[in-house]
Design a protein around this motif. Structure first.
Motif: not given
Ligand SMILES: [Zn+2]
Length: 537
Positions: A232-236
């Motif tokens: 998971e390279e990006f989470t927001a």
């Protein structure tokens, strides 16, 4: 401490006497002993018991000492302690950024106000990716539901609305909404990250409060095999008041999507016009924490290798960053000094009554629940005591804020443990209630779920109430004002006698389960039955 229930405790004792039960229990005195543990564990000098802090270690020492006093045998690797290796991940927000880029125009996303950037070991320092709105972002094979088939997610960031289709049952939805399961499906569909949109209708905390805790370091288990967000390279997560910016120029706006969700209609799926550019800067450090494990050995040679676990989490949120003025300590009196105090009192009560059980009992105080049920997950995967684990009875923030007339039981209809608690409560004249708010996913939101995922039946509890009653208001106000706030401290009204009554019920439940001819079993139609493995621990 404000103990509101002197009269009620007396009335409860009278009821038990009238019912012909022998009442050595004096709930008021027992409540004072229970509260003394809460006072120690939630005191300011324990600094909010964050894993890795000296406050947590003091709390762990206290629990080990109390376990010893209660006659429990050490069940850890180092005496009562099972070391748990964690990795702490701290976002460097001032060197991080998110931008939305649409037809040459760049919009800066204000971190904290507009969105919260998450971090995990797979976070990529730079991201440039398309965005796809995927409805609820769920893949639930049993319900023939898949939000991730189109548009294609390969290389994209999936934007989803938290919640789920109303016709799919609580447990199915809860399980597939968990971080690990959700990411597994997203990753299989080719996504490189995800953005959560919040539905104001379902928010337990205001955006301001969510945002206020955004710089608290994250933790994961150091063992990569036990990490859930690999890849998971990006989470927001996005502020609902600002979520429309993601939909600017798109075929549907955010208000329409919320309206559809709130009317139970199907949500559209479509590519969003903007691309996302992001920089994520963070640092990783090793943290050593521990679970505290005590054993009360069973006396039946045929059953003493079977374990009934009583668990509670010992950690809480630590202290707010220095930027915050005023009280910065998250004392976690109800969350979850209360559960640890009960764990200690139940162990003491069994010794006091010289109870012997056929199966063995494990008393487990776990670390890093607030970081994603990490300590219990570690224990369920690497138990420090070898044997067959047959049940987990978990106590987390059960909220003894008023007399115990109704007990809400999470997992009530999933296993025979539900029948056991019904029988115990009936004898104690307490009415059992099923989970009143299944969409809060409480059954998967505490440590029992770590055991459930290994096939072990579990239960968790809350003090219940009738809809529209004053107790409902007390409970809801507690969530909106004190939950994960510095005001969950020692200066709040707590009904200590009612907590003692709860301990009594859980003691009886524990004895019943540990002495039953058969170990607890999942109900044939339970969703969670699928986790039972041939090779049980
Ligand atoms: Zn909590």
């Amino acid at each position: 401490v404000i103990t509101k229930a002197r009269g009620v405790a007396a009335a409860a004792a009278f009821t038990l006497l009238a019912a012909g039960l022998s009442v050595a229990e004096n709930y008021e005195a027992a409540g004072r002993k229970w509260w003394a543990h809460v006072q120690f564990l939630a005191g300011d000098n324990l600094q909010g018991r964050a894993p890795g802090s000296s406050g947590f270690d003091l709390a762990a020492d206290y629990v080990a000492g109390q376990f010893q006093r209660a006659g429990l045998r050490p069940g850890g690797i180092e005496n009562y302690f099972q070391p748990v290796k964690l990795t702490q991940i701290t976002l460097d927000e001032s060197n991080s950024s998110i931008q939305l880029v649409q037809s040459g125009k760049t919009t800066d996303v204000k971190l904290g106000d507009d969105a919260i950037l998450g971090v995990n070991p797979s976070s990529s320092p730079t991201i440039d990716a398309p965005l796809v709105f995927v409805g609820y972002g769920l893949s639930i094979p049993e319900a023939n539901w898949n939000d991730l088939t189109s548009p294609a997610l390969k290389g994209a960031i999936a934007v989803y609305l938290r919640g789920g289709p109303s016709h799919i049952s609580g447990n199915l939805r809860s399980h597939y909404s968990s971080t690990g399961e959700r990411w597994k499906a997203m990753k299989a569909a080719g996504a490189i990250g995800m953005i959560a949109l919040l539905n104001p209708k379902d928010m337990e905390m205001s955006w301001q409060r969510i945002s206020a805790s955004r710089l608290t370091p994250r933790m994961v288990l150091a063992d990569p095999a036990l990490q859930e967000t690999t890849g998971e390279e990006f989470t927001a997560a996005w502020n609902p008041d600002r979520s429309q910016t993601l939909f600017d120029g798109a075929q549907h706006n955010f208000a329409e999507i919320l309206a559809d969700a709130n009317q139970g209609k199907a949500l559209p799926h479509f590519a969003l016009p903007a691309r996302l550019n992001a920089k994520t800067s963070f640092k990783e450090e090793p943290v050593l924490s521990k679970n505290v494990v005590g054993i009360r050995w069973g006396t039946d040679p045929k059953l003493s290798h079977e374990f009934v676990v009583l668990s509670a989490h010992l950690d809480h949120l630590g202290e707010a960053p220095v930027t915050k003025a005023g009280d910065r300590i998250y004392n976690g009196a109800m969350d979850n000094a209360s559960g640890i105090a009960s764990l200690i009192e139940i162990a003491g009560e069994l010794r006091h009554k010289k109870v012997q059980t056929k199966r063995s009992l494990i008393f487990l105080a776990v670390t890093a629940e607030e970081k994603g049920e990490l300590g219990s997950k570690y224990y369920a995967n690497h138990p420090s005591v070898e044997g067959r684990y047959v049940a987990d009875i978990n106590m987390d923030m059960y909220l003894p804020l008023f007399p115990l007339k109704y007990l809400e039981v999470q997992g009530l209809n999933e296993s025979t443990l539900g029948d056991d608690i019904r029988a115990v409560c009936q004898a104690a004249r307490v009415e059992v209630q099923p989970d009143q708010e299944p969409n809060k996913n409480l059954f998967i939101r505490s440590d029992q779920y770590s055991f459930v995922k290994e096939g072990v039946p579990g239960l968790a509890f809350k003090f219940g109430y009738l809809p529209g009653s004053p107790q409902e208001k007390v409970s809801k106000d507690w969530f909106s004002q004190r939950y994960h706030n510095v005001t969950d401290d020692l200066n709040q009204p707590v009904d200590a006698s009612a907590a003692a009554r709860f301990d009594d019920i859980l003691t009886t439940l524990t004895i019943k389960v540990a002495n039953a001819p058969e170990p607890p079993a999942w109900k044939p139609d339970s969703f969670f039955r699928r986790f039972v493995r041939a090779s049980a621990h």
